[in-house]
Design a protein around this motif. Sequence first.
Motif, PDB file in Angstrom:
ATOM      1  N   VAL A  68       0.840  -1.191   0.000  1.00  0.00           N
ATOM      2  CA  VAL A  68       0.000   0.000   0.000  1.00  0.00           C
ATOM      3  C   VAL A  68       0.884   1.252   0.000  1.00  0.00           C
ATOM      4  CG1 VAL A  68      -1.785   1.296   1.221  1.00  0.00           C
ATOM      5  CG2 VAL A  68      -1.847  -1.205   1.218  1.00  0.00           C
ATOM      6  N   PRO A  69       1.152   1.839  -1.173  1.00  0.00           N
ATOM      7  CA  PRO A  69       1.915   3.091  -1.219  1.00  0.00           C
ATOM      8  C   PRO A  69       1.036   4.254  -0.770  1.00  0.00           C
ATOM      9  CG  PRO A  69       1.242   2.477  -3.428  1.00  0.00           C
ATOM     10  CD  PRO A  69       0.805   1.356  -2.523  1.00  0.00           C
ATOM     11  N   PHE A  70       1.625   5.213  -0.093  1.00  0.00           N
ATOM     12  CA  PHE A  70       0.893   6.395   0.374  1.00  0.00           C
ATOM     13  C   PHE A  70       1.900   7.481   0.694  1.00  0.00           C
ATOM     14  CE2 PHE A  70       2.174   3.964   3.981  1.00  0.00           C
ATOM     15  CZ  PHE A  70       2.260   4.801   5.080  1.00  0.00           C
ATOM     16  N   PHE A  71       1.430   8.734   0.774  1.00  0.00           N
ATOM     17  CA  PHE A  71       2.345   9.835   1.073  1.00  0.00           C
ATOM     18  C   PHE A  71       1.940  10.588   2.333  1.00  0.00           C
ATOM     19  CE2 PHE A  71      -0.822  11.646  -1.834  1.00  0.00           C
ATOM     20  CZ  PHE A  71      -1.192  12.823  -1.184  1.00  0.00           C
ATOM     21  N   SER A  72       0.832  10.167   2.963  1.00  0.00           N
ATOM     22  CA  SER A  72       0.371  10.868   4.156  1.00  0.00           C
ATOM     23  C   SER A  72      -0.606   9.982   4.921  1.00  0.00           C
ATOM     24  CB  SER A  72      -0.311  12.177   3.754  1.00  0.00           C
ATOM     25  OG  SER A  72      -0.685  12.926   4.882  1.00  0.00           O
ATOM     26  N   ASN A  73      -0.592  10.099   6.238  1.00  0.00           N
ATOM     27  CA  ASN A  73      -1.622   9.477   7.076  1.00  0.00           C
ATOM     28  C   ASN A  73      -1.594  10.159   8.449  1.00  0.00           C
ATOM     29  OD1 ASN A  73       0.518   8.378   8.516  1.00  0.00           O
ATOM     30  ND2 ASN A  73      -0.044   6.249   8.154  1.00  0.00           N
ATOM     31  N   HIS A  74      -2.260   9.559   9.429  1.00  0.00           N
ATOM     32  CA  HIS A  74      -2.380  10.191  10.744  1.00  0.00           C
ATOM     33  C   HIS A  74      -1.090  10.128  11.558  1.00  0.00           C
ATOM     34  CE1 HIS A  74      -3.153   5.911  11.348  1.00  0.00           C
ATOM     35  NE2 HIS A  74      -2.652   6.085  12.558  1.00  0.00           N
ATOM     36  N   ASP A  75      -0.061   9.418  11.052  1.00  0.00           N
ATOM     37  CA  ASP A  75       1.201   9.301  11.794  1.00  0.00           C
ATOM     38  C   ASP A  75       2.183  10.432  11.496  1.00  0.00           C
ATOM     39  OD1 ASP A  75       0.717   6.821  13.148  1.00  0.00           O
ATOM     40  OD2 ASP A  75       0.977   5.786  11.233  1.00  0.00           O
ATOM     41  N   VAL A  76       1.945  11.190  10.435  1.00  0.00           N
ATOM     42  CA  VAL A  76       2.898  12.216  10.010  1.00  0.00           C
ATOM     43  C   VAL A  76       2.157  13.526   9.757  1.00  0.00           C
ATOM     44  CG1 VAL A  76       4.521  10.569   9.005  1.00  0.00           C
ATOM     45  CG2 VAL A  76       2.676  11.486   7.604  1.00  0.00           C
ATOM     46  N   LEU A 106      -5.120   6.988   0.041  1.00  0.00           N
ATOM     47  CA  LEU A 106      -5.171   8.445   0.076  1.00  0.00           C
ATOM     48  C   LEU A 106      -5.813   8.872   1.385  1.00  0.00           C
ATOM     49  CD1 LEU A 106      -6.397   9.149  -3.578  1.00  0.00           C
ATOM     50  CD2 LEU A 106      -4.044   8.962  -2.734  1.00  0.00           C
ATOM     51  N   TYR A 107      -5.177   9.795   2.085  1.00  0.00           N
ATOM     52  CA  TYR A 107      -5.668  10.255   3.380  1.00  0.00           C
ATOM     53  C   TYR A 107      -6.692  11.371   3.155  1.00  0.00           C
ATOM     54  CZ  TYR A 107      -5.276  11.482   8.362  1.00  0.00           C
ATOM     55  OH  TYR A 107      -5.518  11.719   9.698  1.00  0.00           O
ATOM     56  N   TYR A 108      -7.823  11.269   3.825  1.00  0.00           N
ATOM     57  CA  TYR A 108      -8.904  12.236   3.613  1.00  0.00           C
ATOM     58  C   TYR A 108      -8.379  13.670   3.773  1.00  0.00           C
ATOM     59  CZ  TYR A 108      -9.315  13.744   8.483  1.00  0.00           C
ATOM     60  OH  TYR A 108      -9.060  14.318   9.706  1.00  0.00           O
ATOM     61  N   GLY A 109      -8.870  14.551   2.946  1.00  0.00           N
ATOM     62  CA  GLY A 109      -8.501  15.960   3.033  1.00  0.00           C
ATOM     63  C   GLY A 109      -7.294  16.344   2.208  1.00  0.00           C
ATOM     64  N   ASP A 110      -6.428  15.363   1.879  1.00  0.00           N
ATOM     65  CA  ASP A 110      -5.276  15.698   1.033  1.00  0.00           C
ATOM     66  C   ASP A 110      -5.714  16.114  -0.358  1.00  0.00           C
ATOM     67  OD1 ASP A 110      -3.369  15.319   2.979  1.00  0.00           O
ATOM     68  OD2 ASP A 110      -2.957  13.232   2.437  1.00  0.00           O
TER      69      ASP A 110
END
Length: 252
Positions: A68-76, A106-110
């Motif tokens: 699962v590639p991603f560039f943002s979440n609740h940890d950063v 994809l993190y919500y709001g990005d």
Amino acid sequence: MFHPDPSVTSFFAGGVKRYDGIDSGLTTVFDFPMLFTLRDVLLKNAPAGRIAGVLRQDFLYSHPEMLVPFFSNHDVPRFASPEGTSPAKLRMAFGLTLMLRGIPELYYGDEIGMPGGGDPDNRRDFPGGWIGDKNDAFTQAGRTSDQQETFAYARALLKLRREHTALRSGRLWHLASDESSYIFARESEEERLVVAFNNADQPQEVHIPLADTSAEKALAIAPLFGEAKGELARKEVHFTLPGQSLSIFSLN
């Protein structure tokens, strides 16, 4: 698994028994090494070739296509907030995440460039649908021009991914990388696409020999997304990449 080294992340992936004789059974793990790399490349101008460095270690996983590639979440911190970010950088983060192998998160709001620092500041309410909200970003009328541009960019990429099998499940081939650019192909039985990323502020010319690659018999190239230009000449593909851009081509 919150670690930049694929050898650590892969240890927790299922499909194989590790030194302790245990198969975790996890079919899907978050690609934290890619998270750290994408943020270093885009926010700190680390060499773009580091993306290829992470992908070269996919052999550590039984099923890298399930990462699962991603560039943002609740940890950063939110991507829109750290030093070095910009709306253009955020759009490139969407482009790379959605074009790489795996199942993107994809993190919500990005999609509208929401700001936010570390946890819990990165969990702000999405504007709209709540009592007292002054605007509703669920609608175009409730978004600023920058928010709408990012939203439209992400939606266009998602549409392209839905329409092309190669972007969802095709093999990934490295074509070229250097300090500021990374160019790779996604290939399925039906099609071959090329993704060209340039992190530099200035335009860049890139010439890639196609001999001994999966694209060596290509006869034509056509743009699908972005402002870059590409042409085939004497078994090479020549790209003119705008500054801070990601473009996609069909190679036939």
